[in-house]
Design an enzyme around this catalytic site. Sequence first.
Site, PDB file in Angstrom:
ATOM      1  N   CYS A 165       9.920  -1.282  -8.451  1.00 24.93           N
ATOM      2  CA  CYS A 165       8.992  -2.063  -9.270  1.00 24.93           C
ATOM      3  C   CYS A 165       7.592  -1.469  -9.289  1.00 24.93           C
ATOM      4  O   CYS A 165       6.795  -1.786 -10.167  1.00 24.93           O
ATOM      5  CB  CYS A 165       8.948  -3.495  -8.765  1.00 24.93           C
ATOM      6  N   GLU A 204       8.686 -12.195  -7.996  1.00 25.75           N
ATOM      7  CA  GLU A 204       8.244 -10.805  -7.796  1.00 25.75           C
ATOM      8  C   GLU A 204       8.849  -9.999  -8.933  1.00 25.75           C
ATOM      9  O   GLU A 204      10.052  -9.734  -8.932  1.00 25.75           O
ATOM     10  CB  GLU A 204       8.747 -10.281  -6.437  1.00 25.75           C
ATOM     11  N   ASN A 209      17.759  -2.965  -6.503  1.00 23.47           N
ATOM     12  CA  ASN A 209      17.156  -1.680  -6.125  1.00 23.47           C
ATOM     13  C   ASN A 209      16.820  -1.531  -4.639  1.00 23.47           C
ATOM     14  O   ASN A 209      16.684  -0.412  -4.158  1.00 23.47           O
ATOM     15  CB  ASN A 209      15.940  -1.374  -7.012  1.00 23.47           C
TER      16      ASN A 209
END
Length: 473
Positions: free
Chosen positions: A281, A247, A151
């Site tokens: 996210c 992450e 992303n």
Amino acid sequence: MEYKLFIDGRWVDGGPRLEVRNKYTGEVIGALPTARREDVDAAIAAAAQAAPQMAEMPAHKRSEILAKTSALIRERREEFARTIAAEAGKALKYARAEVDRGITTFAIAAEEAKRIHGETVPLDAVPAGEGYFGFWVRRPVGVIAAISPFNFPLNLVAHKVAPAIAAGNSVVLKPASTTPLTAVKLCQVLTEAGLPPGALNLVVGSGSTVGEWLVTDPRVAKVTFTGSPPVGERILAIAGIKKVTLELGNTSPVVVAPDADLEFVAKRCAVGAYYNSGQVCISVQRIYSQRQVYEPFTEQFVKASEAMVVGDPLDERVDVGPMIDVREAERIEGWVQEAQAGGARVLTGGKREGAVYWPTVLTDVRPEMRVVAEEAFAPVAAVIACDDFEEALRQADATPYGLQVAVFTRDIQRVFQAIKRLNFGGVIINDTPVFRADHMPYGGNRRSGLGREGVRYAIEEMTNIQMVAIRLG
Ligand code: NAP
């Protein structure tokens, strides 16, 4: 355009060819070989060989390479932005913003490379330490395996590669299979900036093969991973004794107090929910509005959602492009239909064409619905009415995730109440959870991950503390 793997400072062939497509048109925009086991082995060997040279490289030299990389990305800004827009389906204006952030991340790393230091330790604070002089320093860990998601094909790679080099490590990078072309260009730029052979190696291929070969290799001292929670769990289970930074995902909540400026909040939430088709996210997913402002807020939010321009990401006017592939768009379509079957209402959106899913506002959702309980990672947000601020905080925090959360209020008492109540790595006041400055500590609590990024904090994770005790006399 044909590209290659990058191992030990050379562009090399590998196994079967991987085609990379424009995510809106489906057209092939590049191809490169996937790495076989022997290619991954060669990449790790090259990184291991370069590690001592990187550890010895003076800080000013590492800083210079990083500063030059930042300048070279700036020179190729439009080329990077168009590559990101095409391979990730990100609207061009946001792809340009990502490139600007990548430029900044390398510039920050150039500065941080010059201020990696330890401290003295007063060893004589205990009787056993009398007559000793103590200090600690930070030493690079060695070979770092960097595994990145689709992303943010530039800036999330930058958040791994730049601090790794700043700290004097060598890297083997495995980008997402859907978006490897930006990583190829980054390797070109770092080489042109003077990074020695072996200090950065690029291997491409599926996570379950190439990714796992990297994670399990004993020559790799640290794995830095950004991606989904199930893959994060798998990596932690198989990595063995090495440092791991994870992450991972989030179901980002927003709490709207009655004193907030509703029109402003609605517009910010629309950008935060739909930017990059919600594939961020920290994308806005659950909005808890107090009941007395629920109706006017929802009205404004639907209006702001409908103002989003949907279409080809390479069109300058477009806000929302396609999702990464049609399966992802079908997945979220299924989640929304499932929520509707359980009583949720779609106030706008709920429409799909191929990989494009329209900005969608849901209401009347329940906490156990997937659109609320699991990471949507799509342009979908739910507005949920709450009786009071305390209840909104409680529901926002009732999640296994803990990356970032936002609270809109002008009341200082509420601000501190929120900070104490919310178990998240980042609490954003008066903007959405999507807020991130590239030098701030960034990372998740609970199921959202382990460790922090944000250059200086990533450097801490990419170095070992080495204690020195000298007996005097
Ligand atoms: P993903 O499917 O977990 O993939 C991420 C990377 O891991 C890709 O390079 C993937 O390779 C690789 N991979 C897959 N399986 C692996 C395995 N078994 N071992 C080692 N590597 C493996 O995630 P994604 O779909 O690209 O990204 C979306 C997720 O990333 C979301 O959950 C999002 O929240 C999270 N994310 C978190 C942050 C943050 O900073 N916290 C930022 C951005 C995204 P392939 O591409 O070959 O499958």
